[in-house]
Scaffold this motif. Structure first.
Motif, PDB file in Angstrom:
ATOM      1  N   UNK A 190       0.825  -1.213   0.000  1.00 18.04           N
ATOM      2  CA  UNK A 190       0.000   0.000   0.000  1.00 18.04           C
ATOM      3  C   UNK A 190       0.855   1.257   0.000  1.00 18.04           C
ATOM      4  N   UNK A 191       0.402   2.248  -0.753  1.00 21.28           N
ATOM      5  CA  UNK A 191       0.995   3.599  -0.706  1.00 21.28           C
ATOM      6  C   UNK A 191      -0.125   4.601  -0.883  1.00 21.28           C
ATOM      7  N   UNK A 192      -0.340   5.451   0.132  1.00 16.12           N
ATOM      8  CA  UNK A 192      -1.476   6.343   0.103  1.00 16.12           C
ATOM      9  C   UNK A 192      -2.758   5.529   0.043  1.00 16.12           C
ATOM     10  N   UNK A 193      -3.679   5.933  -0.814  1.00 17.74           N
ATOM     11  CA  UNK A 193      -4.907   5.168  -1.006  1.00 17.74           C
ATOM     12  C   UNK A 193      -4.704   3.987  -1.932  1.00 17.74           C
ATOM     13  N   UNK A 194      -3.593   3.997  -2.659  1.00 14.55           N
ATOM     14  CA  UNK A 194      -3.383   3.015  -3.700  1.00 14.55           C
ATOM     15  C   UNK A 194      -2.355   1.956  -3.369  1.00 14.55           C
ATOM     16  N   UNK A 195      -1.711   1.442  -4.423  1.00 13.60           N
ATOM     17  CA  UNK A 195      -0.836   0.275  -4.275  1.00 13.60           C
ATOM     18  C   UNK A 195       0.368   0.386  -5.205  1.00 13.60           C
ATOM     19  N   UNK A 196       1.551   0.073  -4.680  1.00 18.49           N
ATOM     20  CA  UNK A 196       2.733  -0.179  -5.508  1.00 18.49           C
ATOM     21  C   UNK A 196       2.794  -1.671  -5.795  1.00 18.49           C
ATOM     22  N   UNK A 247     -22.961  14.749  -5.971  1.00 16.06           N
ATOM     23  CA  UNK A 247     -23.525  16.020  -5.521  1.00 16.06           C
ATOM     24  C   UNK A 247     -24.305  15.834  -4.226  1.00 16.06           C
ATOM     25  N   UNK A 248     -25.130  14.775  -4.172  1.00 13.78           N
ATOM     26  CA  UNK A 248     -25.919  14.506  -2.965  1.00 13.78           C
ATOM     27  C   UNK A 248     -25.017  14.234  -1.766  1.00 13.78           C
ATOM     28  N   UNK A 249     -23.963  13.463  -1.989  1.00 18.83           N
ATOM     29  CA  UNK A 249     -23.058  13.118  -0.898  1.00 18.83           C
ATOM     30  C   UNK A 249     -22.297  14.346  -0.424  1.00 18.83           C
ATOM     31  N   UNK A 250     -21.823  15.139  -1.367  1.00 17.38           N
ATOM     32  CA  UNK A 250     -21.095  16.358  -1.010  1.00 17.38           C
ATOM     33  C   UNK A 250     -21.996  17.311  -0.205  1.00 17.38           C
ATOM     34  N   UNK A 251     -23.243  17.446  -0.642  1.00 16.76           N
ATOM     35  CA  UNK A 251     -24.180  18.335   0.044  1.00 16.76           C
ATOM     36  C   UNK A 251     -24.470  17.850   1.462  1.00 16.76           C
ATOM     37  N   UNK A 252     -24.691  16.548   1.616  1.00 14.38           N
ATOM     38  CA  UNK A 252     -25.000  15.992   2.936  1.00 14.38           C
ATOM     39  C   UNK A 252     -23.818  16.124   3.883  1.00 14.38           C
ATOM     40  N   UNK A 253     -22.621  15.890   3.387  1.00 16.00           N
ATOM     41  CA  UNK A 253     -21.420  16.013   4.219  1.00 16.00           C
ATOM     42  C   UNK A 253     -21.221  17.457   4.667  1.00 16.00           C
ATOM     43  N   UNK A 254     -21.411  18.382   3.738  1.00 19.53           N
ATOM     44  CA  UNK A 254     -21.235  19.800   4.059  1.00 19.53           C
ATOM     45  C   UNK A 254     -22.258  20.242   5.102  1.00 19.53           C
ATOM     46  N   UNK A 255     -23.480  19.767   4.964  1.00 20.84           N
ATOM     47  CA  UNK A 255     -24.535  20.139   5.904  1.00 20.84           C
ATOM     48  C   UNK A 255     -24.220  19.681   7.317  1.00 20.84           C
ATOM     49  N   UNK A 256     -23.491  18.560   7.424  1.00 19.60           N
ATOM     50  CA  UNK A 256     -23.129  18.061   8.768  1.00 19.60           C
ATOM     51  C   UNK A 256     -21.825  18.637   9.279  1.00 19.60           C
ATOM     52  N   UNK A 257     -21.186  19.506   8.481  1.00 14.29           N
ATOM     53  CA  UNK A 257     -19.961  20.153   8.927  1.00 14.29           C
ATOM     54  C   UNK A 257     -18.695  19.396   8.583  1.00 14.29           C
ATOM     55  N   UNK A 258     -18.803  18.328   7.794  1.00 14.34           N
ATOM     56  CA  UNK A 258     -17.615  17.601   7.354  1.00 14.34           C
ATOM     57  C   UNK A 258     -16.953  18.339   6.191  1.00 14.34           C
ATOM     58  N   UNK A 259     -15.661  18.169   6.054  1.00 16.95           N
ATOM     59  CA  UNK A 259     -14.904  18.796   4.965  1.00 16.95           C
ATOM     60  C   UNK A 259     -14.926  17.897   3.733  1.00 16.95           C
ATOM     61  N   UNK A 260     -15.256  18.472   2.591  1.00 12.88           N
ATOM     62  CA  UNK A 260     -15.262  17.706   1.346  1.00 12.88           C
ATOM     63  C   UNK A 260     -14.060  18.103   0.499  1.00 12.88           C
ATOM     64  N   UNK A 261     -13.650  17.187  -0.367  1.00 15.83           N
ATOM     65  CA  UNK A 261     -12.517  17.443  -1.243  1.00 15.83           C
ATOM     66  C   UNK A 261     -12.956  18.322  -2.404  1.00 15.83           C
ATOM     67  N   UNK A 262     -12.167  19.341  -2.687  1.00 17.59           N
ATOM     68  CA  UNK A 262     -12.462  20.206  -3.822  1.00 17.59           C
ATOM     69  C   UNK A 262     -11.888  19.641  -5.112  1.00 17.59           C
ATOM     70  N   UNK A 263     -10.753  18.971  -4.992  1.00 17.59           N
ATOM     71  CA  UNK A 263     -10.080  18.456  -6.178  1.00 17.59           C
ATOM     72  C   UNK A 263     -10.562  17.044  -6.444  1.00 17.59           C
ATOM     73  N   UNK A 264     -10.992  16.775  -7.684  1.00 15.87           N
ATOM     74  CA  UNK A 264     -11.506  15.462  -8.029  1.00 15.87           C
ATOM     75  C   UNK A 264     -10.398  14.456  -8.319  1.00 15.87           C
ATOM     76  N   UNK A 265      -9.134  14.905  -8.356  1.00 18.22           N
ATOM     77  CA  UNK A 265      -8.038  13.979  -8.621  1.00 18.22           C
ATOM     78  C   UNK A 265      -7.880  13.019  -7.448  1.00 18.22           C
ATOM     79  N   UNK A 266      -7.656  11.761  -7.759  1.00 16.61           N
ATOM     80  CA  UNK A 266      -7.448  10.769  -6.700  1.00 16.61           C
ATOM     81  C   UNK A 266      -6.105  11.020  -6.039  1.00 16.61           C
ATOM     82  N   UNK A 267      -6.094  11.110  -4.731  1.00 15.28           N
ATOM     83  CA  UNK A 267      -4.838  11.320  -4.002  1.00 15.28           C
ATOM     84  C   UNK A 267      -4.021  10.034  -3.971  1.00 15.28           C
ATOM     85  N   UNK A 268      -2.738  10.159  -4.163  1.00 21.15           N
ATOM     86  CA  UNK A 268      -1.869   8.969  -4.186  1.00 21.15           C
ATOM     87  C   UNK A 268      -0.772   9.076  -3.146  1.00 21.15           C
TER      88      UNK A 268
END
Length: 552
Positions: free
Chosen positions: A316-322, A531-552
């Motif tokens: 494992x490396x980050x979210x992914x795999x070597x 969109x629904x998930x982002x809206x629900x998370x924001x409403x509960x005060x959770x931080x959402x990712x702005x960048x759609x690129x997968x973090x590695x």
């Protein structure tokens, strides 16, 4: 989409779904006599000199100079729309005996009409002839086709990114979008109609593209959407239960996929042999095959040691795999994917081996892997991360195997972390997978929220009941500790999942991925899980990712 599905009027299409952007700007005219000769139909007199510069199955997409192919359909015959096609500029019509009988009762048709016993079987070859999509002078892009139940979309995105890393100008045809050297075009089908496929290939050649990657669904093979297309490399991901409403049995499903791996459809193949279907395909394909094993040997797929390429040293490396990709001759490549899950290791390995099979040098491929991280590309709606605390993921998993793999991939090793899944099942599709998916969710998630997918014309409550039955049965008979609830509509189910989640938990919203419409009783309702998930998370005060690129 052809006129066999058209509800009526033939107004020209507009907006993102239009296929007008699929065509090359310049098409050399083909005499109707040459078309007749190609299909064994005599074209008498002056009709033979009629010029044809395009082909369409849909009266609403006809352009001046087109051959309009009028096919029989579920509710209407394309011949019912010939007048509209001619008004739009069709130069000639190809139809069957039933279509000819319909035309005999209508007004005189002012263009030549050709008759064939099965015109559908001729469309791919005629499209290739008219658009010259596969010329003999090798100016067409190298073509990579990917088939299998799961992984087609991600593998084609991986192929596209790796080929770009090698300096290629690339195109893409698939479930999410079509890229042909211009602005992206949203897709209506996993694989477009053969008329559009050949027009796109000609457009890519016109624009100087070097390579193109295409998803090839079983529907595309069964409905002849890739007739006349020859892939330089065809790749196989896996085969698991899906589309049995069309194919009837797993064996028939396999046989349909296997037709892609024959002379005249592909020049070479890369086959993943992690399941028994891959082993069978590698043994029976009618073209040269390179085999790939990404998992340990099993009773179903015992030939790992004999595979040409194998995956080793996963870490494992980050979210992914070597991982290391090793050939039997000792050649090794170091590979990283930024997308989570063992299935994305398989997708990345398949894309790499397909590019090698396409003639690219291993050293050049390694340099591209190191320099550009092609397998960290974000694939819309495929293990797409929306937030990290809680981890919130949207994925297209819509069959039993894909759902199981997605749930296994998102499970955190953090003690006390729970997995909450929101999913449903599609209406008017294979009903046997509904309870199976319910049972899988009960086994692999802590909280199961059953909701609606795309009910289509089925009763949404009845679909949910089938899924719930599988989940509740598994919980009762297997002594599972999960909680199972039914929440609808889907937006409310997503909000419920967020309401139940803590920062250390994981939410998986599965089944619809990149889709932005939900079809209910013939009406498309705006619904984007991201969109629904982002809206629900924001409403509960959770931080959402702005960048759609997968973090590695």
């Amino acid at each position: 989409m052809s006129d066999q599905f058209a509800p009526g009027a033939s107004a020209a299409p507009s907006g993102p779904g239009s296929t007008r952007g699929f065509r090359p700007t310049a098409v050399a005219a083909v005499p109707l006599a040459a078309i007749g000769e190609a299909i064994g139909v005599d074209v008498p007199g002056a009709s033979g000199a009629v010029s044809v510069t395009g082909i369409s199955l849909n009266s609403r997409t006809v352009q001046p100079g087109d051959l309009y192919v009028a096919l029989p359909g579920a509710s209407r015959h394309g011949a019912d729309f010939v007048a509209q096609a001619v008004e739009a500029g069709a130069a000639a019509v190809l139809t069957d005996d039933a279509g000819a009988r319909l035309l005999a009762f209508s007004h005189d048709i002012a263009v030549p009409v050709l008759l064939a016993e099965e015109p559908r079987s001729l469309v791919g070859g005629l499209s290739a002839l008219i658009y010259r999509s596969s010329p003999d002078d090798a100016t067409a892009p190298a073509l990579y086709g990917v088939t299998g139940t799961n992984g087609k979309t991600t593998t084609t995105y991986f192929l596209n990114a790796l080929l770009q890393g090698l300096g290629q100008k690339t195109g893409l045809i698939g479930t999410i979008e079509i890229l042909a050297g211009g602005a992206p075009i949203p897709s209506l089908l996993t694989t477009p109609e053969s008329t559009d496929v050949h027009a796109l290939l000609a457009l890519m050649r016109e624009r100087g593209l070097d390579a193109a990657s295409m998803e090839v669904s079983s529907h595309a093979v069964a409905f002849r959407r890739v007739d006349g297309v020859v892939f330089d490399v065809a790749g196989f991901t896996n085969l698991t239960q899906d589309h049995l409403d069309l194919h009837g049995s797993m064996d028939e499903y396999f046989q349909t996929k296997a037709r892609l791996f024959t002379t005249g459809r592909a020049r070479s193949a890369v086959v993943t042999v992690d399941d028994a279907w891959g082993v069978r395909l590698a043994a029976t394909a009618g073209i040269p095959v390179t085999t790939l094993a990404t998992q340990a040997a099993s009773a179903a797929a015992p030939i790992r040691a004999e595979a040409d390429w194998t995956v080793h040293n996963q870490a494992p490396r980050g979210l992914g795999t070597d991982f290391t990709l090793r050939h039997r001759d000792g050649t090794q490549l170091r590979v990283h994917t930024g997308l989570p899950g063992s299935f994305n290791v398989a997708n990345a390995a398949l894309a790499t081996v397909m590019v090698l099979a396409g003639g690219h040098d291993a050293d050049a491929v390694q340099a591209a892997l190191d320099a550009t991280e092609p397998f960290t590309v974000a694939v819309p709606g495929r293990m797409q991360l929306v937030s990290t605390a809680p981890a919130a993921v949207v994925d297209f998993a819509h069959n039993p195997d894909a759902l199981a793999r997605a749930l296994e991939a998102v499970r955190s090793p953090q003690p006390g972390s729970r997995v909450i899944v929101v999913f449903g099942a599609t209406g008017q599709r294979d009903q046997s997978k509904r309870p199976a998916m319910g049972a899988i969710a009960a086994r692999l998630a802590d909280t199961v929220i059953v909701s609606d997918d795309d009910p289509h014309d089925e009763d949404a409550a009845a679909i949910r009941a089938d899924v719930m039955a599988g989940a509740l049965d598994a919980k009762e008979h297997e002594g599972l500790g999960c909680s199972i609830i039914e929440v609808f509509p889907r937006g409310a189910a997503i909000r419920k999942a967020v309401e139940l989640a803590g920062p250390a938990d994981t939410i998986l919203v599965a089944g619809r991925g990149h889709e932005i419409w939900q079809e209910v009783k013939g009406v498309n309702l705006a619904l984007d899980d991201r969109v629904e998930l982002r809206s629900a998370l924001t409403a509960r005060g959770f931080t959402v990712l702005e960048d759609q690129r997968i973090e590695s």
